[in-house]
Design a protein around this motif. Structure first.
Motif, mmCIF file in Angstrom:
data_model
loop_
_atom_site.group_PDB
_atom_site.id
_atom_site.type_symbol
_atom_site.label_atom_id
_atom_site.label_comp_id
_atom_site.label_asym_id
_atom_site.label_seq_id
_atom_site.Cartn_x
_atom_site.Cartn_y
_atom_site.Cartn_z
ATOM 1 N N GLU A 103 93.283 -18.243 41.088
ATOM 2 C CA GLU A 103 93.022 -19.180 39.704
ATOM 3 C C GLU A 103 93.502 -20.501 39.962
ATOM 4 O O GLU A 103 93.382 -21.504 39.178
ATOM 5 N N THR A 104 93.836 -21.048 41.409
ATOM 6 C CA THR A 104 94.266 -22.369 41.715
ATOM 7 C C THR A 104 92.866 -22.980 42.068
ATOM 8 O O THR A 104 92.449 -24.227 41.651
ATOM 9 N N ILE A 105 92.300 -22.458 43.288
ATOM 10 C CA ILE A 105 91.197 -23.263 43.832
ATOM 11 C C ILE A 105 89.958 -22.339 43.960
ATOM 12 O O ILE A 105 89.049 -22.772 44.561
ATOM 13 N N GLY A 106 90.103 -20.913 43.568
ATOM 14 C CA GLY A 106 89.052 -20.061 43.821
ATOM 15 C C GLY A 106 88.189 -19.818 43.028
ATOM 16 O O GLY A 106 87.883 -20.752 41.962
ATOM 17 N N TYR A 107 87.233 -18.791 42.673
ATOM 18 C CA TYR A 107 86.289 -18.437 41.764
ATOM 19 C C TYR A 107 87.026 -18.654 40.512
ATOM 20 O O TYR A 107 85.936 -19.325 39.396
ATOM 21 N N LEU A 108 88.159 -17.798 40.038
ATOM 22 C CA LEU A 108 88.464 -17.829 38.840
ATOM 23 C C LEU A 108 88.988 -19.140 38.168
ATOM 24 O O LEU A 108 88.937 -19.474 37.126
ATOM 25 N N SER A 109 89.255 -20.321 39.079
ATOM 26 C CA SER A 109 89.757 -21.461 38.708
ATOM 27 C C SER A 109 88.455 -22.356 38.157
ATOM 28 O O SER A 109 88.741 -23.396 37.435
ATOM 29 N N LYS A 110 87.267 -22.083 38.697
ATOM 30 C CA LYS A 110 86.290 -22.686 38.105
ATOM 31 C C LYS A 110 85.618 -22.195 36.651
ATOM 32 O O LYS A 110 84.660 -22.698 36.152
#
Length: 411
Positions: free
Chosen positions: A239-246
């Motif tokens: 949730e920081t730089i990955g898929y969820l964060s987008k």
């Protein structure tokens, strides 16, 4: 079936209830006319008043069977799960064999007496290109291609009180990019039309056919085939730089945590056999020495090595096989070309499953450019990635027809 015996003398109607009043009010049960029989009269059901009607009865003895209603028969809300499930048995595309099928353990394709469906009470789309598109992650009037997802099916989950709730399972239509995943790509490739002579009846349903980012299932060449160690698992759920964060929080909140079965399976076979071994009754259990952790040896399976509880995963092998036209479910040879010609998931590129090969420490299953599902050492080689996740059961249907131009809108 629920069974009830009834004896009546001189009455033309009789109200019979089983379970609780709430069960009947919610429409939990349905009379099984095929199995139910009376000696001296015919029976019918008064749906409005929940009554069994004995026609022309003077003296009667009946044996009655009641079935628990299927989800699509009893749900009456505006959730996406209910609205999709109710499409079972209707036309869901322009071509023959594009179906939404109810996997209730009764579909027997070749008539040998053995069910060929998954038998998990799920609803799954099968065929070349059914109308199962969903716009996710945006409210734009014209859904951008990167926001198009497709419905793998509607699946049941048991709640703490023992009752079932149903959730829609989505797979991204487009392959994920380096920017979306937050993980350095291994390179780019193309839809392998010329190399693999994709049938003319199949048009790749991707926005680009060249320069599609690919990744590694594991981080290094000598890393094990354990999903819990995979950088894909980490970045898909980051949730920081990955898929969820987008993904904006509004849409993140629609995704549910799910138990992903990551023990893998050994023997490839028909879709039902793969399903049972991968996620069903024959999946790996605790105590079997067929799991891997951070050593190069097989170890005793524990719960943490068998399941992963995350929001985002990848598709199972059985997801792909059951997306094929149902008449293909009895073809034993998984290299049969029909599995790609009548399968809406197939796009002509190498892409990853979440499933590994049990009993080994170096192999996973992948979907190759031919549409086959080999077990090879591709954890050290590149593949393309499409995120898969379940929506919360409360997600509502707003509008749309499910086509690519008019995808389902949710909220």
């Amino acid at each position: 079936s629920l069974i009830a015996y009834m004896y009546e003398d001189g009455l033309d109607t009789h109200e019979y209830k089983t379970g609780t009043n709430e069960d009947w009010t919610s429409g939990e049960y349905i009379l099984n006319f095929k199995e139910s029989k009376c000696k001296n009269s015919n029976i019918s059901w008064d749906n409005e008043n929940n009554k069994i009607i004995l026609n022309d009865a003077t003296s009667n003895e009946c044996k009655l069977y009641f079935d628990v209603k299927a989800y699509h028969e009893k749900c009456n809300d505006n959730t996406l799960a209910c609205q999709i499930a109710k499409k079972v048995g209707t036309t869901v595309g322009d071509k023959e064999g594009e179906e939404l099928l109810y996997h209730d353990n009764t579909i027997d394709i070749n008539g040998d007496g053995n069910p060929d469906d998954a038998g998990d009470s799920s609803y799954r789309y099968s065929g070349d290109n059914p109308d199962n598109f969903v716009c996710f992650g945006t409210d734009e009037s014209i859904c951008p291609y990167k926001n198009l997802y497709r419905i793998l099916g509607v699946f049941p989950f048991e709640k703490e009180d023992g009752t079932l709730q149903y959730s829609v399972k989505l797979i991204k239509s487009e392959y994920i990019t380096e920017e979306e995943l937050g993980l350095a790509k291994s390179g780019v490739s193309n839809v392998l039309i010329s190399d693999y002579e994709m049938p003319s009846t199949i048009a790749p349903r991707v926005n680009k056919t060249t320069e599609i980012d690919y990744f590694r299932w594991t981080g290094t060449d000598d890393q094990l085939n354990s999903w819990i160690l995979s950088p894909l698992k980490e970045k898909l759920n980051d949730e920081t730089i990955g898929y969820l964060s987008k993904i904006d929080s509004k849409w993140q909140d629609m995704i549910s945590f799910n138990t992903w079965y990551i023990g893998g399976f050994e023997t490839y076979g028909l879709p039902r056999q793969v399903y049972d071994s991968e996620v069903g009754k024959n999946r790996l259990r605790e105590g079997e020495i067929k799991c891997v952790n951070n050593t190069p040896d097989l170890v005793k399976c524990t719960e943490e090595l068998l399941v992963s509880k995350d929001k985002i995963g990848l598709m199972y092998v059985s997801d792909y096989l059951y997306s094929s036209k149902s008449s293909n479910w009895v073809i034993l040879d998984y290299h049969n070309v029909k599995n790609r010609e009548n399968n809406w998931i197939y796009n002509g590129v190498y892409e990853y499953f979440i499933s590994r090969t049990a009993g080994t420490v170096d192999k996973i299953y992948d979907l190759d450019g031919w549409g086959y599902v080999p077990a090879v050492k591709r954890q050290i080689e590149p593949g393309h990635v499409r995120p898969v996740f379940f929506l919360n059961s409360s997600v509502k249907f707003i509008d749309g027809s499910g086509t690519e131009d008019e995808p389902y809108r949710i909220g």
